[in-house]
Scaffold this active site. Structure first.
Site, PDB file in Angstrom:
ATOM      1  CB  ILE A  52      -0.955  -0.013   1.227  1.00 37.54           C
ATOM      2  CG1 ILE A  52      -2.077   1.007   1.100  1.00 37.54           C
ATOM      3  CG2 ILE A  52      -0.221   0.226   2.552  1.00 37.54           C
ATOM      4  CD1 ILE A  52      -3.366   0.453   0.689  1.00 37.54           C
TER       5      ILE A  52
ATOM      6  CG  ASP B  87       1.200   0.706  -9.493  1.00 34.91           C
ATOM      7  OD1 ASP B  87       1.545   1.861  -9.798  1.00 34.91           O
ATOM      8  OD2 ASP B  87       1.385  -0.272 -10.246  1.00 34.91           O
TER       9      ASP B  87
ATOM     10  CG  LEU C 266      -0.710  -3.751  -5.988  1.00 36.17           C
ATOM     11  CD1 LEU C 266      -1.095  -2.277  -5.928  1.00 36.17           C
ATOM     12  CD2 LEU C 266      -0.917  -4.282  -7.397  1.00 36.17           C
ATOM     13  CB  ALA C 267       4.063  -6.102  -1.661  1.00 40.93           C
ATOM     14  CB  ALA C 268       7.176  -6.906  -6.166  1.00 41.14           C
ATOM     15  CD  GLN C 269      14.010  -4.851  -6.099  1.00 41.57           C
ATOM     16  OE1 GLN C 269      13.745  -3.643  -6.221  1.00 41.57           O
ATOM     17  NE2 GLN C 269      14.599  -5.532  -7.049  1.00 41.57           N
TER      18      GLN C 269
ATOM     19  CB  SER D 281       6.273  -6.666 -15.095  1.00 37.13           C
ATOM     20  OG  SER D 281       7.181  -5.853 -15.786  1.00 37.13           O
TER      21      SER D 281
ATOM     22  CD  GLU E 185      11.886  -4.908 -17.471  1.00 33.77           C
ATOM     23  OE1 GLU E 185      12.873  -5.623 -17.330  1.00 33.77           O
ATOM     24  OE2 GLU E 185      11.873  -3.915 -18.225  1.00 33.77           O
TER      25      GLU E 185
ATOM     26  CE1 TYR F 194       9.913  -6.276 -10.661  1.00 29.83           C
ATOM     27  CE2 TYR F 194      10.022  -6.369 -13.059  1.00 29.83           C
ATOM     28  CZ  TYR F 194       9.332  -6.050 -11.897  1.00 29.83           C
ATOM     29  OH  TYR F 194       8.059  -5.516 -11.975  1.00 29.83           O
TER      30      TYR F 194
ATOM     31  NE  ARG G 162       7.759   4.475 -12.137  1.00 29.10           N
ATOM     32  CZ  ARG G 162       7.814   3.150 -12.218  1.00 29.10           C
ATOM     33  NH1 ARG G 162       7.683   2.393 -11.150  1.00 29.10           N
ATOM     34  NH2 ARG G 162       7.987   2.577 -13.392  1.00 29.10           N
TER      35      ARG G 162
HETATM   36  P1  NAP Z   1       6.768   0.452  -5.751  1.00 30.83           P
HETATM   37  O1  NAP Z   1       6.376   1.890  -5.730  1.00 30.83           O
HETATM   38  O2  NAP Z   1       8.208   0.091  -5.719  1.00 30.83           O
HETATM   39  O3  NAP Z   1       6.016  -0.275  -4.530  1.00 30.83           O
HETATM   40  C1  NAP Z   1       6.386  -1.563  -4.117  1.00 30.83           C
HETATM   41  C2  NAP Z   1       5.685  -1.897  -2.814  1.00 30.83           C
HETATM   42  O4  NAP Z   1       6.132  -3.203  -2.362  1.00 30.83           O
HETATM   43  C3  NAP Z   1       6.018  -0.916  -1.674  1.00 30.83           C
HETATM   44  O5  NAP Z   1       4.875  -0.730  -0.886  1.00 30.83           O
HETATM   45  C4  NAP Z   1       7.077  -1.691  -0.896  1.00 30.83           C
HETATM   46  O6  NAP Z   1       7.186  -1.302   0.455  1.00 30.83           O
HETATM   47  C5  NAP Z   1       6.508  -3.099  -0.996  1.00 30.83           C
HETATM   48  N1  NAP Z   1       7.534  -4.109  -0.633  1.00 30.83           N
HETATM   49  C6  NAP Z   1       8.738  -4.295  -1.209  1.00 30.83           C
HETATM   50  N2  NAP Z   1       9.386  -5.296  -0.579  1.00 30.83           N
HETATM   51  C7  NAP Z   1       8.569  -5.733   0.416  1.00 30.83           C
HETATM   52  C8  NAP Z   1       8.674  -6.735   1.427  1.00 30.83           C
HETATM   53  N3  NAP Z   1       9.753  -7.500   1.547  1.00 30.83           N
HETATM   54  N4  NAP Z   1       7.636  -6.904   2.272  1.00 30.83           N
HETATM   55  C9  NAP Z   1       6.534  -6.145   2.180  1.00 30.83           C
HETATM   56  N5  NAP Z   1       6.364  -5.164   1.251  1.00 30.83           N
HETATM   57  C10 NAP Z   1       7.381  -4.970   0.375  1.00 30.83           C
HETATM   58  O7  NAP Z   1       6.158  -0.284  -7.045  1.00 30.83           O
HETATM   59  P2  NAP Z   1       4.887   0.146  -7.945  1.00 30.83           P
HETATM   60  O8  NAP Z   1       5.371   0.969  -9.070  1.00 30.83           O
HETATM   61  O9  NAP Z   1       3.808   0.613  -7.067  1.00 30.83           O
HETATM   62  O10 NAP Z   1       4.505  -1.283  -8.573  1.00 30.83           O
HETATM   63  C11 NAP Z   1       3.550  -2.134  -7.931  1.00 30.83           C
HETATM   64  C12 NAP Z   1       3.727  -3.550  -8.463  1.00 30.83           C
HETATM   65  O11 NAP Z   1       3.507  -3.563  -9.867  1.00 30.83           O
HETATM   66  C13 NAP Z   1       5.110  -4.157  -8.262  1.00 30.83           C
HETATM   67  O12 NAP Z   1       4.922  -5.535  -8.025  1.00 30.83           O
HETATM   68  C14 NAP Z   1       5.793  -3.937  -9.583  1.00 30.83           C
HETATM   69  O13 NAP Z   1       6.804  -4.908  -9.789  1.00 30.83           O
HETATM   70  C15 NAP Z   1       4.640  -4.112 -10.539  1.00 30.83           C
HETATM   71  N6  NAP Z   1       4.728  -3.384 -11.803  1.00 30.83           N
HETATM   72  C16 NAP Z   1       4.942  -2.043 -11.796  1.00 30.83           C
HETATM   73  C17 NAP Z   1       4.970  -1.366 -13.003  1.00 30.83           C
HETATM   74  C18 NAP Z   1       5.207   0.134 -13.043  1.00 30.83           C
HETATM   75  O14 NAP Z   1       5.517   0.632 -14.128  1.00 30.83           O
HETATM   76  N7  NAP Z   1       5.022   0.851 -11.946  1.00 30.83           N
HETATM   77  C19 NAP Z   1       4.764  -2.054 -14.218  1.00 30.83           C
HETATM   78  C20 NAP Z   1       4.525  -3.422 -14.171  1.00 30.83           C
HETATM   79  C21 NAP Z   1       4.490  -4.081 -12.960  1.00 30.83           C
HETATM   80  P3  NAP Z   1       8.169  -0.083   0.894  1.00 30.83           P
HETATM   81  O15 NAP Z   1       7.383   1.168   0.620  1.00 30.83           O
HETATM   82  O16 NAP Z   1       8.382  -0.353   2.320  1.00 30.83           O
HETATM   83  O17 NAP Z   1       9.401  -0.183   0.040  1.00 30.83           O
HETATM   84  N1  GDD Z   2      16.318   3.881 -13.626  1.00 30.29           N
HETATM   85  C1  GDD Z   2      17.067   4.357 -14.630  1.00 30.29           C
HETATM   86  N2  GDD Z   2      18.020   5.311 -14.348  1.00 30.29           N
HETATM   87  N3  GDD Z   2      16.846   3.913 -15.880  1.00 30.29           N
HETATM   88  C2  GDD Z   2      17.599   4.431 -16.881  1.00 30.29           C
HETATM   89  C3  GDD Z   2      18.570   5.404 -16.657  1.00 30.29           C
HETATM   90  C4  GDD Z   2      18.812   5.853 -15.333  1.00 30.29           C
HETATM   91  O1  GDD Z   2      19.672   6.701 -15.062  1.00 30.29           O
HETATM   92  N4  GDD Z   2      19.124   5.736 -17.858  1.00 30.29           N
HETATM   93  C5  GDD Z   2      18.501   5.004 -18.784  1.00 30.29           C
HETATM   94  N5  GDD Z   2      17.583   4.198 -18.206  1.00 30.29           N
HETATM   95  C6  GDD Z   2      16.732   3.225 -18.895  1.00 30.29           C
HETATM   96  C7  GDD Z   2      16.763   1.817 -18.289  1.00 30.29           C
HETATM   97  O2  GDD Z   2      17.963   1.142 -18.698  1.00 30.29           O
HETATM   98  C8  GDD Z   2      15.499   1.236 -18.881  1.00 30.29           C
HETATM   99  O3  GDD Z   2      15.740   0.797 -20.190  1.00 30.29           O
HETATM  100  C9  GDD Z   2      14.540   2.445 -18.940  1.00 30.29           C
HETATM  101  O4  GDD Z   2      15.371   3.612 -18.760  1.00 30.29           O
HETATM  102  C10 GDD Z   2      13.455   2.455 -17.876  1.00 30.29           C
HETATM  103  O5  GDD Z   2      14.042   2.202 -16.618  1.00 30.29           O
HETATM  104  P1  GDD Z   2      13.201   2.314 -15.263  1.00 30.29           P
HETATM  105  O6  GDD Z   2      12.511   3.616 -15.193  1.00 30.29           O
HETATM  106  O7  GDD Z   2      14.127   1.955 -14.150  1.00 30.29           O
HETATM  107  O8  GDD Z   2      12.032   1.236 -15.435  1.00 30.29           O
HETATM  108  P2  GDD Z   2      12.060  -0.258 -16.007  1.00 30.29           P
HETATM  109  O9  GDD Z   2      11.467  -0.233 -17.380  1.00 30.29           O
HETATM  110  O10 GDD Z   2      13.373  -0.907 -15.844  1.00 30.29           O
HETATM  111  O11 GDD Z   2      11.059  -1.010 -15.002  1.00 30.29           O
HETATM  112  C11 GDD Z   2       9.812  -0.440 -14.629  1.00 30.29           C
HETATM  113  O12 GDD Z   2       8.795  -0.872 -15.513  1.00 30.29           O
HETATM  114  C12 GDD Z   2       8.536  -2.277 -15.515  1.00 30.29           C
HETATM  115  C13 GDD Z   2       7.426  -2.540 -16.545  1.00 30.29           C
HETATM  116  O13 GDD Z   2       7.963  -2.572 -17.819  1.00 30.29           O
HETATM  117  C14 GDD Z   2       9.511  -0.874 -13.191  1.00 30.29           C
HETATM  118  O14 GDD Z   2       8.374  -0.186 -12.730  1.00 30.29           O
HETATM  119  C15 GDD Z   2       9.238  -2.371 -13.097  1.00 30.29           C
HETATM  120  O15 GDD Z   2       8.801  -2.694 -11.764  1.00 30.29           O
HETATM  121  C16 GDD Z   2       8.127  -2.708 -14.105  1.00 30.29           C
HETATM  122  O16 GDD Z   2       7.850  -4.082 -14.069  1.00 30.29           O
END
Ligand code: NAP
Ligand code: GDD
Length: 334
Positions: free
Chosen positions: A12, A16, A83-86, A128, A130, A152, A187
């Site tokens: 939470i 997200d 939703l929780a994850a690294q 994801s 990914e 991941y 974010r």
């Molecule tokens: P986020 O901001 O990094 O939030 C992750 C949440 O997981 C946080 O509440 C975090 O807690 C919690 N968490 C991490 N490790 C935990 C642990 N060991 N025990 C309990 N809670 C833990 O990620 P988000 O962007 O909201 O994404 C939500 C989900 O969607 C994730 O599973 C992510 O991989 C997936 N996803 C995200 C995207 C995207 O673009 N945002 C796209 C595709 C999939 P803390 O606040 O304490 O760190």
């Molecule tokens: N973080 C980061 N920092 N990324 C960079 C940088 C930098 O300085 N420079 C270039 N990039 C490039 C990364 O190599 C990647 O190709 C792209 O920017 C996006 O990186 P991130 O914003 O870190 O996101 P992500 O695409 O790796 O992952 C996010 O989206 C996934 C869904 O496609 C995360 O939210 C994942 O949890 C999620 O699953």
């Protein structure tokens, strides 16, 4: 008799989790949310949405099965949004084992607890884009093969298949949302869109001289997080459980994103952005571009409530939502 629905959101405190909680509260849900105990409380997103008093909090850690089971028992939900994850791909190379625990095995801890406590509970797994990894296709949909490129993504792949397995084997309502990148002012700063908007603001304010990024050629399909959480909910309201892609179906390079962000303050990005290999990943996902036709057919149109033309206008305003909103909030803070 229960009057309104109850949802349990794991994670939470994340981007997200906070937006989904806000959305479900508006729908009249009773919302429970899990957070992990840390030395410094991390509720800034929930506070910034002003919903902190409306959520029922449960402390749980992804590695601790009994805490997750207890969260399900205590909340007695109709729907679980896991939703929780690294979630940071870059860090998963440094912490491959905990990434496997948190983003992979924890999914099964949730599914197994639900199966044993009440298999009627609907389950959403945060899968994801990914998963697609080393893509060959120009765009990716539910039939595109997966080819993970990080610890991941490999962990999420396990979660994906286990969710599907529980759906097919145990007839549970368990679905995967295959979500492409979605961003917002909430974010985390380590992700590239927020790193860029924050960097632009700091340069404009004279606090930094340049912005160091990694791969500027990587292409991503960036959407807006508050819109995507509605899609998660929709996936749990379908007649039959199924997996769905959510994306904007547009792709842009990191360099293009940076150029646009700097241009809003009349700055030439080439003067400020430096590409440094230290930010490159061991393996890179070069291209993500979704094809969300299936969700559009079943429910995406309803989300935007406007018809496809309006929806696409709204989506293409990504520049405003993903750059201007966070930029303004940073500039206002100083
Ligand atoms: P986020 O901001 O990094 O939030 C992750 C949440 O997981 C946080 O509440 C975090 O807690 C919690 N968490 C991490 N490790 C935990 C642990 N060991 N025990 C309990 N809670 C833990 O990620 P988000 O962007 O909201 O994404 C939500 C989900 O969607 C994730 O599973 C992510 O991989 C997936 N996803 C995200 C995207 C995207 O673009 N945002 C796209 C595709 C999939 P803390 O606040 O304490 O760190
Ligand atoms: N973080 C980061 N920092 N990324 C960079 C940088 C930098 O300085 N420079 C270039 N990039 C490039 C990364 O190599 C990647 O190709 C792209 O920017 C996006 O990186 P991130 O914003 O870190 O996101 P992500 O695409 O790796 O992952 C996010 O989206 C996934 C869904 O496609 C995360 O939210 C994942 O949890 C999620 O699953």
């Amino acid at each position: 008799m229960r009057q309104s629905k109850t949802a349990l959101i794991t994670g939470i405190t994340g981007q997200d989790g906070a937006y989904l909680a806000e959305f479900l509260l508006k729908k009249g849900y009773t919302v429970f949310g899990t957070y992990r105990r840390v030395s410094s409380p991390n509720f800034w997103r929930i506070l910034s949405l002003g919903i902190e008093d409306k959520i029922n909090y449960i402390s749980a850690d992804l590695i601790d099965t009994s805490s997750l089971t207890e969260a399900i028992k205590v909340s007695n939900p109709n729907e679980v949004y896991h939703l929780a994850a690294q979630s940071y791909v870059g860090s998963s190379f440094n912490q491959p084992i905990t990434s496997g625990e948190f983003s992979g095995l924890a999914v099964v801890r949730m599914l197994e607890s639900i199966r044993l406590i009440n298999p009627e509970i609907k389950f959403y797994q945060a899968s994801s884009s990914e998963l697609y990894g080393k893509v060959k296709n120009k765009s990716q949909n539910e039939s595109t093969p997966f080819f993970p490129q990080s610890p991941y993504a490999a962990a999420k792949l396990y979660g994906f298949w286990m969710t599907k397995m529980y759906r097919e084997g145990y007839k549970m309502y368990a679905v995967n949302g295959i979500l492409f990148n979605h961003e917002s002012p909430l974010r985390g700063l380590e992700f590239v869109t927020r790193k860029i908007s924050n960097g632009v603001a700091r340069i404009a304010l004279g606090l930094e001289n340049n912005l160091e990024l990694g791969n500027l050629n990587a292409k991503r399909d960036w959407g807006y997080a508050p819109e995507f959480v509605e899609g998660m909910w929709k996936m749990l309201q379908q007649k039959n459980p199924d997996d769905y892609v959510l994306s904007t179906d547009e792709t842009h390079t990191v360099g293009e994103f940076a150029q646009t962000a700097f241009s809003y303050l009349d700055l030439d990005w080439k003067k400020f952005v430096k590409s440094d290999k230290k930010f490159n990943r061991i393996l890179e996902v070069e291209l993500l571009k979704g094809n969300s036709k299936k969700a559009q057919k079943d429910f995406l149109r309803l989300i935007f409530n406007t018809g496809i033309e309006e929806a696409s206008k709204k989506i293409t305003s990504w520049r405003y939502k993903l750059i201007i909103d966070p930029l303004t909030s940073i500039l206002e803070t100083y």
